[in-house]
Design a protein around this motif. Structure first.
Motif, PDB file in Angstrom:
ATOM      1  N   LEU A 371      -0.568 -32.306   4.836  1.00  0.00           N
ATOM      2  CA  LEU A 371      -1.858 -31.841   4.317  1.00  0.00           C
ATOM      3  C   LEU A 371      -2.972 -32.815   4.683  1.00  0.00           C
ATOM      4  CD1 LEU A 371      -3.494 -29.818   2.658  1.00  0.00           C
ATOM      5  CD2 LEU A 371      -2.949 -31.156   0.619  1.00  0.00           C
ATOM      6  N   SER A 372      -2.724 -34.101   4.507  1.00  0.00           N
ATOM      7  CA  SER A 372      -3.716 -35.124   4.842  1.00  0.00           C
ATOM      8  C   SER A 372      -4.134 -35.031   6.306  1.00  0.00           C
ATOM      9  CB  SER A 372      -3.139 -36.517   4.563  1.00  0.00           C
ATOM     10  OG  SER A 372      -3.948 -37.518   5.136  1.00  0.00           O
ATOM     11  N   ALA A 373      -3.140 -34.888   7.180  1.00  0.00           N
ATOM     12  CA  ALA A 373      -3.425 -34.840   8.614  1.00  0.00           C
ATOM     13  C   ALA A 373      -4.088 -33.529   9.025  1.00  0.00           C
ATOM     14  CB  ALA A 373      -2.128 -35.048   9.399  1.00  0.00           C
ATOM     15  N   SER A 374      -3.763 -32.451   8.327  1.00  0.00           N
ATOM     16  CA  SER A 374      -4.305 -31.132   8.693  1.00  0.00           C
ATOM     17  C   SER A 374      -5.773 -30.984   8.337  1.00  0.00           C
ATOM     18  CB  SER A 374      -3.510 -30.020   8.001  1.00  0.00           C
ATOM     19  OG  SER A 374      -2.181 -29.991   8.461  1.00  0.00           O
ATOM     20  N   ILE A 375      -6.188 -31.598   7.216  1.00  0.00           N
ATOM     21  CA  ILE A 375      -7.585 -31.455   6.794  1.00  0.00           C
ATOM     22  C   ILE A 375      -8.361 -32.771   6.865  1.00  0.00           C
ATOM     23  CG2 ILE A 375      -7.033 -29.495   5.303  1.00  0.00           C
ATOM     24  CD1 ILE A 375      -7.231 -31.335   2.884  1.00  0.00           C
ATOM     25  N   ALA A 409      -2.777 -38.004  13.684  1.00  0.00           N
ATOM     26  CA  ALA A 409      -3.322 -36.706  14.094  1.00  0.00           C
ATOM     27  C   ALA A 409      -4.658 -36.860  14.815  1.00  0.00           C
ATOM     28  CB  ALA A 409      -3.471 -35.803  12.870  1.00  0.00           C
ATOM     29  N   LYS A 410      -5.534 -37.719  14.289  1.00  0.00           N
ATOM     30  CA  LYS A 410      -6.858 -37.907  14.896  1.00  0.00           C
ATOM     31  C   LYS A 410      -6.763 -38.521  16.285  1.00  0.00           C
ATOM     32  CE  LYS A 410     -10.679 -38.684  12.834  1.00  0.00           C
ATOM     33  NZ  LYS A 410     -11.834 -39.223  12.081  1.00  0.00           N
ATOM     34  N   MET A 411      -5.751 -39.374  16.494  1.00  0.00           N
ATOM     35  CA  MET A 411      -5.556 -39.968  17.817  1.00  0.00           C
ATOM     36  C   MET A 411      -5.134 -38.906  18.836  1.00  0.00           C
ATOM     37  SD  MET A 411      -3.605 -43.543  16.884  1.00  0.00           S
ATOM     38  CE  MET A 411      -3.007 -43.730  18.541  1.00  0.00           C
ATOM     39  N   ILE A 412      -4.317 -37.954  18.386  1.00  0.00           N
ATOM     40  CA  ILE A 412      -3.827 -36.914  19.283  1.00  0.00           C
ATOM     41  C   ILE A 412      -4.888 -35.841  19.510  1.00  0.00           C
ATOM     42  CG2 ILE A 412      -2.044 -35.153  19.627  1.00  0.00           C
ATOM     43  CD1 ILE A 412      -0.248 -36.839  17.756  1.00  0.00           C
ATOM     44  N   TYR A 413      -5.534 -35.430  18.415  1.00  0.00           N
ATOM     45  CA  TYR A 413      -6.525 -34.344  18.478  1.00  0.00           C
ATOM     46  C   TYR A 413      -7.550 -34.583  17.373  1.00  0.00           C
ATOM     47  CZ  TYR A 413      -8.270 -29.576  19.231  1.00  0.00           C
ATOM     48  OH  TYR A 413      -9.053 -28.498  19.535  1.00  0.00           O
ATOM     49  N   PRO A 414      -8.810 -34.798  17.726  1.00  0.00           N
ATOM     50  CA  PRO A 414      -9.787 -35.260  16.730  1.00  0.00           C
ATOM     51  C   PRO A 414     -10.302 -34.197  15.766  1.00  0.00           C
ATOM     52  CG  PRO A 414     -10.833 -35.000  18.868  1.00  0.00           C
ATOM     53  CD  PRO A 414      -9.376 -34.749  19.072  1.00  0.00           C
ATOM     54  N   PHE A 415      -9.941 -32.925  15.964  1.00  0.00           N
ATOM     55  CA  PHE A 415     -10.505 -31.852  15.159  1.00  0.00           C
ATOM     56  C   PHE A 415      -9.503 -31.299  14.151  1.00  0.00           C
ATOM     57  CE2 PHE A 415     -12.382 -31.496  19.465  1.00  0.00           C
ATOM     58  CZ  PHE A 415     -13.675 -31.879  19.151  1.00  0.00           C
ATOM     59  N   THR A 416     -10.041 -30.666  13.113  1.00  0.00           N
ATOM     60  CA  THR A 416      -9.236 -29.837  12.214  1.00  0.00           C
ATOM     61  C   THR A 416      -9.704 -28.391  12.404  1.00  0.00           C
ATOM     62  OG1 THR A 416     -10.790 -29.879  10.338  1.00  0.00           O
ATOM     63  CG2 THR A 416      -9.229 -31.718  10.515  1.00  0.00           C
ATOM     64  N   VAL A 417      -9.028 -27.455  11.738  1.00  0.00           N
ATOM     65  CA  VAL A 417      -9.475 -26.053  11.839  1.00  0.00           C
ATOM     66  C   VAL A 417     -10.861 -25.884  11.221  1.00  0.00           C
ATOM     67  CG1 VAL A 417      -7.178 -25.031  11.922  1.00  0.00           C
ATOM     68  CG2 VAL A 417      -8.225 -25.468   9.712  1.00  0.00           C
ATOM     69  N   TYR A 418     -11.270 -26.828  10.361  1.00  0.00           N
ATOM     70  CA  TYR A 418     -12.581 -26.751   9.717  1.00  0.00           C
ATOM     71  C   TYR A 418     -13.684 -27.289  10.621  1.00  0.00           C
ATOM     72  CZ  TYR A 418      -9.570 -26.584   5.530  1.00  0.00           C
ATOM     73  OH  TYR A 418      -8.599 -26.277   4.608  1.00  0.00           O
ATOM     74  N   THR A 419     -13.374 -28.330  11.402  1.00  0.00           N
ATOM     75  CA  THR A 419     -14.413 -29.041  12.143  1.00  0.00           C
ATOM     76  C   THR A 419     -14.509 -28.635  13.609  1.00  0.00           C
ATOM     77  OG1 THR A 419     -12.894 -30.873  12.665  1.00  0.00           O
ATOM     78  CG2 THR A 419     -14.202 -31.050  10.643  1.00  0.00           C
ATOM     79  N   PHE A 420     -13.520 -27.896  14.102  1.00  0.00           N
ATOM     80  CA  PHE A 420     -13.528 -27.527  15.523  1.00  0.00           C
ATOM     81  C   PHE A 420     -14.626 -26.519  15.822  1.00  0.00           C
ATOM     82  CE2 PHE A 420     -12.405 -24.638  18.959  1.00  0.00           C
ATOM     83  CZ  PHE A 420     -12.138 -25.518  20.000  1.00  0.00           C
ATOM     84  N   SER A 421     -15.272 -26.729  16.960  1.00  0.00           N
ATOM     85  CA  SER A 421     -16.139 -25.704  17.517  1.00  0.00           C
ATOM     86  C   SER A 421     -16.067 -25.853  19.037  1.00  0.00           C
ATOM     87  CB  SER A 421     -17.594 -25.855  17.041  1.00  0.00           C
ATOM     88  OG  SER A 421     -18.185 -26.989  17.622  1.00  0.00           O
TER      89      SER A 421
END
Length: 426
Positions: A371-375, A409-421
């Motif tokens: 959960l922490s890594a996802s959001i 998670a941030k090192m691999i991919y900096p976005f979440t489903v909330y912040t991606f555009s």
């Protein structure tokens, strides 16, 4: 004291009183909505899931029925406007002109309920968050004096809604802070503390029990290396979940006929539920089941393959649920993935490395880590998971894995489903 100072002081006092009153109203209404949605969803999800367990044909009937109802409601009742989840809140708080329209309250309530009870592999958390945020947004627009406090009052609704769902006022405030506001103001503290106090008072009066009844005795320092391993794997899994959601939403958006999305999504969801019934709805029934049998779990090849299959499929069916019109988010899926990942890791290291770790601890830490890594909200994850079990024995290990998983998670991919555009990803 001169007359001007006295008038100014009286105005500030009146404004403060109004803020207190509106915060109480937001807290009560948001919590009431959250509790009603939670109770209704739990009741009907259990009924429909039991029916599907008895007659597996319902695994093929329920998803297409539920997603079709949502489609027709959206087409003919909710002005053909799709629910965008938490991004709707960001659009409102980042703009002076954009507001959350009041129809978002029934829209998210009804669609969230229908999605989960008919097997959609997500949860009601995001539906509750957006609906309760809308309560705060509507309240803010009722008085000119509150126009400058849009973000704070939206956050008050969000915090109260999270409190009602997870019986954790600290998690409610932290989620509003870490995910929505990202800054603390005096008004934020006043409105959010009042709202979550009212929400928690309602939860206490209703005698809400922790979602998961578990018995946590202790944890051992020798398990720390394995905690780190779990946190890294949780970070990787969360990125897989995020990328799945973004990929399937992108692919489904290319389908020109809207109802074809419902049909395709229903087919994928139905087959997945038939193979792995644990994926039905929010998945909390699956977590409760493995909590009950944790000590009896003996790792076999078939069990390991089942766990791996669930971990691979869950992000896919969650993504398909959302892409085909279902209402929800990654809260419940993250908790589900974390629980199964934690049990799999504990079982493997106990079986092959004689680690003698406590599986139930790994399940709980896995829930918080994913959960922490996802959001990207570690402190929300800590208090939310501790609130789910009403036990703080694992507070420090959960703190460690939540931070490690987030930054992995941030090192691999900096976005979440909330912040991606798409513009940010270029």
């Amino acid at each position: 004291m001169n007359k001007t100072t006295l008038i100014k002081k009286n105005y500030q006092l009146i404004k403060f009183r109004k803020l207190v009153i509106v915060s109480i109203l937001i807290g009560f209404l948001s919590a009431f909505l959250g509790v009603i949605l939670k109770k209704t969803t739990e009741h009907y999800e259990e009924i429909f899931f039991n029916q599907a367990t008895i007659n597996p044909l319902f695994y093929f009937v329920f998803p297409v029925f539920g997603l079709s109802i949502i489609y027709f409601l959206r087409e003919y009742l909710f002005k053909k406007k799709e629910n965008k989840g938490i991004k709707e809140i960001f659009e409102s708080t980042n703009s002076k002109s954009k507001n959350l329209p009041s129809y978002k309250i029934p829209s998210h309530f009804i669609n969230g309920l229908l999605t989960v009870i008919f097997g959609g592999s997500t949860g009601i958390e995001v539906s509750t968050v957006v609906a309760s945020a809308t309560i705060g947004s509507v309240a803010q627009r009722k008085e000119n004096v509150f126009r400058q406090y849009k973000t704070e009052l939206i956050c008050a609704g969000v915090a109260a809604g999270i409190t009602a769902l997870f019986s954790s006022p600290i998690a409610g405030i932290l989620f509003a802070l870490e995910v929505i506001s990202r800054k603390v103001t005096r008004v934020f503290l006043i409105s959010n503390l009042i709202a979550v106090s009212i929400a928690y008072g309602l939860v206490f009066l209703l005698d809400e029990k922790p979602l998961f009844a578990v018995n946590i005795s202790t944890w051992h320092l020798k398990a720390i290396p394995y905690f780190i391993l779990l946190a890294i794997l949780a970070g990787i899994n969360s990125v897989y979940l995020t990328r799945c959601v973004l990929f399937f939403k992108s692919q489904f958006s290319k389908i020109k006929v809207p109802y074809y999305k419902v049909v395709l999504g229903s087919v994928i969801l139905s087959i997945s539920l038939y193979v792995f019934p644990q994926l039905y709805g929010d998945g909390y029934h699956g977590i409760k089941e493995i909590f009950l049998h944790t000590n009896e779990t003996q790792l076999t090849l078939s069990l390991a393959l089942t766990f791996i299959g669930i971990l691979i499929l869950k992000p896919i069916v969650t993504s398909v649920t959302l892409a085909s019109g279902g209402d929800g988010g990654v809260f419940a899926p993250s908790l589900f993935i974390g629980a199964f990942l934690g049990l799999l890791v504990a079982s493997v290291i106990n079986t092959y490395f004689n680690a003698n770790v406590i599986p139930i601890n790994f399940m709980i830490m896995g829930m918080a880590a994913v959960l922490s890594a996802s959001i990207h909200a570690p402190f929300t994850a800590i208090f939310l998971v501790c609130g789910l079990t009403n036990d703080y024995t694992l507070f420090f290990p959960i703190l460690a894995v939540s931070l490690i998983s987030k930054y992995t998670a941030k090192m691999i991919y900096p976005f979440t489903v909330y912040t991606f555009s798409p513009s940010l990803a270029k």
